[in-house]
Motif scaffolding. Structure first.
Motif, PDB file in Angstrom:
ATOM      1  N   ASP A 199       0.688  -1.285   0.319  1.00 37.80           N
ATOM      2  CA  ASP A 199       0.238  -0.232  -0.338  1.00 37.80           C
ATOM      3  C   ASP A 199       0.867   0.878   0.302  1.00 37.80           C
ATOM      4  O   ASP A 199       0.323   2.290  -0.864  1.00 37.80           O
ATOM      5  CB  ASP A 199      -0.481  -0.137   1.404  1.00 37.80           C
ATOM      6  CG  ASP A 199      -2.048  -1.267   1.194  1.00 37.80           C
ATOM      7  OD1 ASP A 199      -2.189  -1.257   0.096  1.00 37.80           O
ATOM      8  OD2 ASP A 199      -2.808  -1.669   2.160  1.00 37.80           O
ATOM      9  N   GLY A 200       1.985   1.352   0.788  1.00 39.25           N
ATOM     10  CA  GLY A 200       2.881   2.371   0.831  1.00 39.25           C
ATOM     11  C   GLY A 200       4.291   2.278  -0.531  1.00 39.25           C
ATOM     12  O   GLY A 200       4.646   3.265  -0.889  1.00 39.25           O
ATOM     13  N   ALA A 201       3.315   1.468  -1.504  1.00 36.47           N
ATOM     14  CA  ALA A 201       4.870   1.143  -2.651  1.00 36.47           C
ATOM     15  C   ALA A 201       4.344   1.234  -4.326  1.00 36.47           C
ATOM     16  O   ALA A 201       4.047   1.066  -4.410  1.00 36.47           O
ATOM     17  CB  ALA A 201       5.575   0.250  -2.507  1.00 36.47           C
ATOM     18  N   GLU A 202       2.674   1.889  -3.866  1.00 30.83           N
ATOM     19  CA  GLU A 202       1.744   1.402  -4.753  1.00 30.83           C
ATOM     20  C   GLU A 202       2.257   2.306  -6.698  1.00 30.83           C
ATOM     21  O   GLU A 202       2.383   2.304  -7.967  1.00 30.83           O
ATOM     22  CB  GLU A 202       0.674   2.377  -4.906  1.00 30.83           C
ATOM     23  CG  GLU A 202      -0.010   1.889  -4.053  1.00 30.83           C
ATOM     24  CD  GLU A 202      -1.905   2.974  -3.859  1.00 30.83           C
ATOM     25  OE1 GLU A 202      -2.175   2.597  -4.787  1.00 30.83           O
ATOM     26  OE2 GLU A 202      -2.936   2.065  -2.638  1.00 30.83           O
ATOM     27  N   SER A 203       2.852   3.712  -6.174  1.00 34.50           N
ATOM     28  CA  SER A 203       3.526   4.230  -7.337  1.00 34.50           C
ATOM     29  C   SER A 203       4.765   3.646  -7.920  1.00 34.50           C
ATOM     30  O   SER A 203       5.112   3.305  -9.724  1.00 34.50           O
ATOM     31  CB  SER A 203       4.606   5.779  -7.083  1.00 34.50           C
ATOM     32  OG  SER A 203       5.214   5.360  -6.121  1.00 34.50           O
ATOM     33  N   VAL A 204       5.203   2.612  -7.781  1.00 33.42           N
ATOM     34  CA  VAL A 204       6.221   1.371  -8.230  1.00 33.42           C
ATOM     35  C   VAL A 204       6.056   0.743  -8.401  1.00 33.42           C
ATOM     36  O   VAL A 204       6.928  -0.386  -9.140  1.00 33.42           O
ATOM     37  CB  VAL A 204       7.372   1.296  -7.602  1.00 33.42           C
ATOM     38  CG1 VAL A 204       8.099   3.087  -6.642  1.00 33.42           C
ATOM     39  CG2 VAL A 204       6.908   0.887  -6.035  1.00 33.42           C
ATOM     40  N   LEU A 205       4.380  -0.177  -8.415  1.00 31.79           N
ATOM     41  CA  LEU A 205       4.278  -1.572  -8.971  1.00 31.79           C
ATOM     42  C   LEU A 205       3.771  -1.448 -10.698  1.00 31.79           C
ATOM     43  O   LEU A 205       5.073  -3.188 -10.459  1.00 31.79           O
ATOM     44  CB  LEU A 205       2.653  -1.886  -8.274  1.00 31.79           C
ATOM     45  CG  LEU A 205       2.350  -1.464  -7.299  1.00 31.79           C
ATOM     46  CD1 LEU A 205       0.654  -1.716  -6.647  1.00 31.79           C
ATOM     47  CD2 LEU A 205       3.462  -2.890  -6.298  1.00 31.79           C
ATOM     48  N   TYR A 206       3.668  -0.643 -10.519  1.00 32.67           N
ATOM     49  CA  TYR A 206       4.596  -0.428 -12.622  1.00 32.67           C
ATOM     50  C   TYR A 206       5.628  -1.236 -12.539  1.00 32.67           C
ATOM     51  O   TYR A 206       6.112  -2.279 -13.583  1.00 32.67           O
ATOM     52  CB  TYR A 206       3.937   0.268 -13.634  1.00 32.67           C
ATOM     53  CG  TYR A 206       4.004   0.531 -14.564  1.00 32.67           C
ATOM     54  CD1 TYR A 206       3.469  -1.044 -15.450  1.00 32.67           C
ATOM     55  CD2 TYR A 206       5.344   1.024 -15.391  1.00 32.67           C
ATOM     56  CE1 TYR A 206       3.129  -0.689 -17.216  1.00 32.67           C
ATOM     57  CE2 TYR A 206       5.297   1.438 -16.698  1.00 32.67           C
ATOM     58  CZ  TYR A 206       3.581   0.149 -17.788  1.00 32.67           C
ATOM     59  OH  TYR A 206       4.608  -0.457 -18.935  1.00 32.67           O
ATOM     60  N   PRO A 207       6.668  -0.455 -12.632  1.00 29.18           N
ATOM     61  CA  PRO A 207       8.172  -0.501 -13.098  1.00 29.18           C
ATOM     62  C   PRO A 207       8.463  -1.976 -12.711  1.00 29.18           C
ATOM     63  O   PRO A 207       9.004  -2.741 -13.043  1.00 29.18           O
ATOM     64  CB  PRO A 207       9.161   0.781 -12.364  1.00 29.18           C
ATOM     65  CG  PRO A 207       8.120   1.224 -11.296  1.00 29.18           C
ATOM     66  CD  PRO A 207       6.167   0.678 -11.895  1.00 29.18           C
ATOM     67  N   LEU A 208       7.853  -2.488 -11.174  1.00 24.61           N
ATOM     68  CA  LEU A 208       8.130  -3.464 -10.513  1.00 24.61           C
ATOM     69  C   LEU A 208       7.796  -4.877 -11.423  1.00 24.61           C
ATOM     70  O   LEU A 208       8.421  -5.723 -11.346  1.00 24.61           O
ATOM     71  CB  LEU A 208       7.220  -3.700  -8.856  1.00 24.61           C
ATOM     72  CG  LEU A 208       8.459  -3.264  -7.830  1.00 24.61           C
ATOM     73  CD1 LEU A 208       7.500  -3.258  -7.257  1.00 24.61           C
ATOM     74  CD2 LEU A 208      10.266  -4.468  -7.652  1.00 24.61           C
ATOM     75  N   ARG A 209       6.861  -4.499 -12.347  1.00 23.76           N
ATOM     76  CA  ARG A 209       5.887  -5.915 -12.949  1.00 23.76           C
ATOM     77  C   ARG A 209       6.487  -5.443 -13.825  1.00 23.76           C
ATOM     78  O   ARG A 209       6.797  -6.916 -14.604  1.00 23.76           O
ATOM     79  CB  ARG A 209       3.775  -4.881 -12.958  1.00 23.76           C
ATOM     80  CG  ARG A 209       3.711  -5.351 -11.802  1.00 23.76           C
ATOM     81  CD  ARG A 209       2.062  -5.586 -12.409  1.00 23.76           C
ATOM     82  NE  ARG A 209       1.249  -4.530 -13.200  1.00 23.76           N
ATOM     83  CZ  ARG A 209       1.062  -3.139 -12.777  1.00 23.76           C
ATOM     84  NH1 ARG A 209       0.816  -3.158 -11.086  1.00 23.76           N
ATOM     85  NH2 ARG A 209       0.456  -2.376 -12.762  1.00 23.76           N
ATOM     86  N   GLU A 210       6.724  -4.984 -14.728  1.00 28.71           N
ATOM     87  CA  GLU A 210       7.712  -5.025 -15.807  1.00 28.71           C
ATOM     88  C   GLU A 210       9.224  -5.517 -15.479  1.00 28.71           C
ATOM     89  O   GLU A 210       9.897  -6.570 -16.260  1.00 28.71           O
ATOM     90  CB  GLU A 210       7.818  -3.156 -16.382  1.00 28.71           C
ATOM     91  CG  GLU A 210       6.639  -2.724 -16.774  1.00 28.71           C
ATOM     92  CD  GLU A 210       6.188  -3.936 -18.432  1.00 28.71           C
ATOM     93  OE1 GLU A 210       6.998  -3.497 -18.967  1.00 28.71           O
ATOM     94  OE2 GLU A 210       4.962  -3.889 -17.593  1.00 28.71           O
ATOM     95  N   LEU A 211       9.448  -4.681 -14.821  1.00 23.66           N
ATOM     96  CA  LEU A 211      11.062  -5.771 -13.995  1.00 23.66           C
ATOM     97  C   LEU A 211      11.241  -7.319 -13.483  1.00 23.66           C
ATOM     98  O   LEU A 211      11.457  -8.440 -14.448  1.00 23.66           O
ATOM     99  CB  LEU A 211      11.471  -5.577 -13.181  1.00 23.66           C
ATOM    100  CG  LEU A 211      12.732  -4.306 -13.017  1.00 23.66           C
ATOM    101  CD1 LEU A 211      12.673  -3.422 -12.290  1.00 23.66           C
ATOM    102  CD2 LEU A 211      14.041  -4.793 -13.527  1.00 23.66           C
ATOM    103  N   GLN A 212       9.235  -7.944 -13.199  1.00 22.01           N
ATOM    104  CA  GLN A 212       9.258  -8.864 -13.005  1.00 22.01           C
ATOM    105  C   GLN A 212       8.475 -10.025 -14.415  1.00 22.01           C
ATOM    106  O   GLN A 212       9.327 -11.067 -14.631  1.00 22.01           O
ATOM    107  CB  GLN A 212       8.133  -9.316 -12.293  1.00 22.01           C
ATOM    108  CG  GLN A 212       8.232  -9.036 -10.355  1.00 22.01           C
ATOM    109  CD  GLN A 212       6.333  -8.704  -9.667  1.00 22.01           C
ATOM    110  OE1 GLN A 212       5.881  -8.593 -10.213  1.00 22.01           O
ATOM    111  NE2 GLN A 212       6.748  -9.607  -8.973  1.00 22.01           N
TER     112      GLN A 212
END
Length: 521
Positions: A222-235
């Motif tokens: 919940d405190g890292a919503e802004s980085v979830l997209y780049p994280l998904r791409e890295l995954q």
């Protein structure tokens, strides 16, 4: 001659001049040296205070003339003194930046010969996964026997070319973050990055290979919503790229590409399963044990800890040894010759991605047991690899059973936990029907939370409403099939067992190897 004892007021004293650098110097913007100087002649009260960039030759020349006039001294001495001061400040700044970089760098532990041998012996031991699980418990992880070993193997997969990821799910206060942080303590510091809050663009400014084969830990999604997209791409893609506009030193505008490469292993915690569905598809979902038995284990440990009866040295030694084991593991390719015989149960939702996770997890088990496998070499490329055994698949199946069961469930994990507790209560009290108020009081569930659960359960036909007569108000609820979850579990177990039977009854061709393998053997 340069005294930096006071960080807000350096002083530089020669035989003729006393200079104070007010406010010190900045360690960024290495292309300039902006300072505020206080210059005076020794045994003289005339003082000149001036802000200047010591790298600007025109400004320095004007200051030399102005200082010579103010303190009544020759320009040659003043010019030479300012040049020496600039050199001293440059050297000091360079040394401080190097020291800060060294302090900020995580030191990689080099294993001694004895530590290396102990770790290798452990990795070759029989029942490796069971012994590892016991050590995880000895390190201070209470209960969660399946989840903790799953998480440890997922974290270990960071060293492979196809790392796994996980999300810990559970209600507030049940120990999601605690489990993640305790298992993460078993991973070497140099191999992990812990994140509490991160800005949206922060991931793009890591060095190109800084995240490669790292474990990224997020305390609360919940405190890292802004980085979830780049994280998904890295995954998914194992790299992220951002195009930005940049001005060079001449003021020319350029377009540059910021690229950060993986692969990475990502782990996070949340209470809101439905919100992170897009991330959940890429992750193993680990549901925290919220049973009363687990509550008793944790509270017993807390009491022992408060009484000073917990052996902290034993916990520290177990964690340190497992970190040594992690450092001993070397990157190597895993080949699963039995993969074509491994079918997922038909009940699993989104089977394409789940099938990939299943195969990757079997590879992770094989990778962890690499010391027990004979290294082989591909005849065409000469690439080194190890092969998966039937034993690896059986152990992986036993561990992943709960994950596949949850992946086959129509309702969310929290709702499933509520339904199973409800079934236990009805069985203990020999009831077939119940009221919302009765269950709220017994299971201590909030009214709004129960309403959400019942909405899901009614839509999926797990429970149905009961009425006195047609058209009258609802008096209670009834479970439609008390054995549905057990039946689903048995179906998954049967499906996994059938895969093993199929493998045992089939002839799997051996992969061709080179002369190098024969020499090694």
């Amino acid at each position: 001659m340069l005294n930096t004892t006071n960080p807000h007021n350096y002083n530089y004293i020669t035989k003729e001049i006393e200079i104070h650098i007010l406010g010190g110097i900045k360690f960024n913007n290495l292309d300039r040296m902006r300072v505020t100087l206080s210059i005076k002649k020794l045994k003289n009260h005339n003082v000149l205070r001036h802000s200047i960039d010591l790298y600007n030759d025109n400004m320095v020349e004007k200051l030399v003339r102005k200082t010579a006039e103010r303190i009544e001294m020759g320009t040659t001495i003043i010019r030479e003194t300012l040049q020496n001061l600039t050199s001293a400040l440059e050297q000091y700044r360079t040394c401080e930046l190097a020291r800060e970089a060294e302090e900020g760098q995580i030191q990689t532990k080099q294993l001694s010969k004895k530590e290396q041998q102990a770790a290798e012996k452990f990795l070759k031991s029989k029942d490796l996964l069971s012994k590892t699980n016991k050590l995880i418990g000895d390190s201070g992880v209470i209960g969660e026997e399946v989840n903790r070993l799953l998480m440890y193997l997922i974290f270990t997969s960071r060293k492979t070319s196809n790392p796994l990821h996980c999300i810990s799910l559970g209600s507030s206060g049940v120990g999601k973050t605690h489990l993640q942080s305790k298992v993460a303590e078993l991973i070497p510091e140099e191999d992990k990055i812990e994140i509490t809050v991160l800005s949206a663009n922060a991931f793009y400014y890591f060095n190109r290979t800084e995240l490669r084969n790292k474990l990224i830990l997020i305390e609360d999604l919940d405190g890292a919503e802004s980085v979830l997209y780049p994280l998904r791409e890295l995954q998914s893609k194992r790299r992220i790229t951002k195009t930005v506009v940049h001005k060079d030193t001449k003021g020319t505008t350029k377009t540059i590409h910021l690229t950060v490469e993986g692969p990475v292993s990502v782990s996070g915690c949340t209470t809101q399963e439905s919100i992170y569905e897009d991330n959940s598809n890429r992750n193993f979902l680990l549901y925290i044990d919220e049973s009363s038995d687990q509550d008793q284990k944790i509270m017993h440990y807390q009491r022992l800890l408060s009484a000073g009866k917990v052996n902290k040295d034993k916990e520290f030694m177990a964690a340190r040894f497992l970190r040594d084991v992690q450092r001993t593991l070397q990157p190597i390719k895993v080949v699963n010759r039995y993969a074509e015989f491994l079918d997922l149960p038909e009940s699993v939702f989104k089977p394409r991605r789940t099938n990939s996770h299943y195969l990757q997890f079997i590879e992770a088990v094989t990778f962890y047991k690499q010391a027990q496998r004979t290294k082989k070499y591909d005849e065409q490329s000469g690439e080194e690899y190890i092969e998966t055994t039937i034993e690896d698949i059986e152990e992986a199946n036993e561990l992943i059973k709960e994950v596949l069961l949850r992946k086959s469930d129509e309702i969310t994990g929290a709702c499933r936990n509520y339904l199973e507790e409800l079934k236990k209560y009805l069985l203990q009290n020999k009831q077939t029907t119940f009221t919302a108020l009765e269950i709220r009081r017994k299971l201590k569930v909030k009214k709004t939370t129960q309403w959400r659960y019942h909405k899901q359960l009614i839509e999926s036909y797990y429970i149905k409403k009961q009425r006195k007569k047609k058209g009258e108000t609802i008096v209670g609820y009834e479970i439609t099939n008390p054995n549905e979850y057990k039946e689903l579990e048995e179906a998954i177990s049967k499906s996994l067992q059938e895969c093993i039977i199929k493998i045992n009854s089939s002839t799997v061709p051996t992969r061709s190897t080179s002369k190098m393998e024969q020499i090694t053997s």
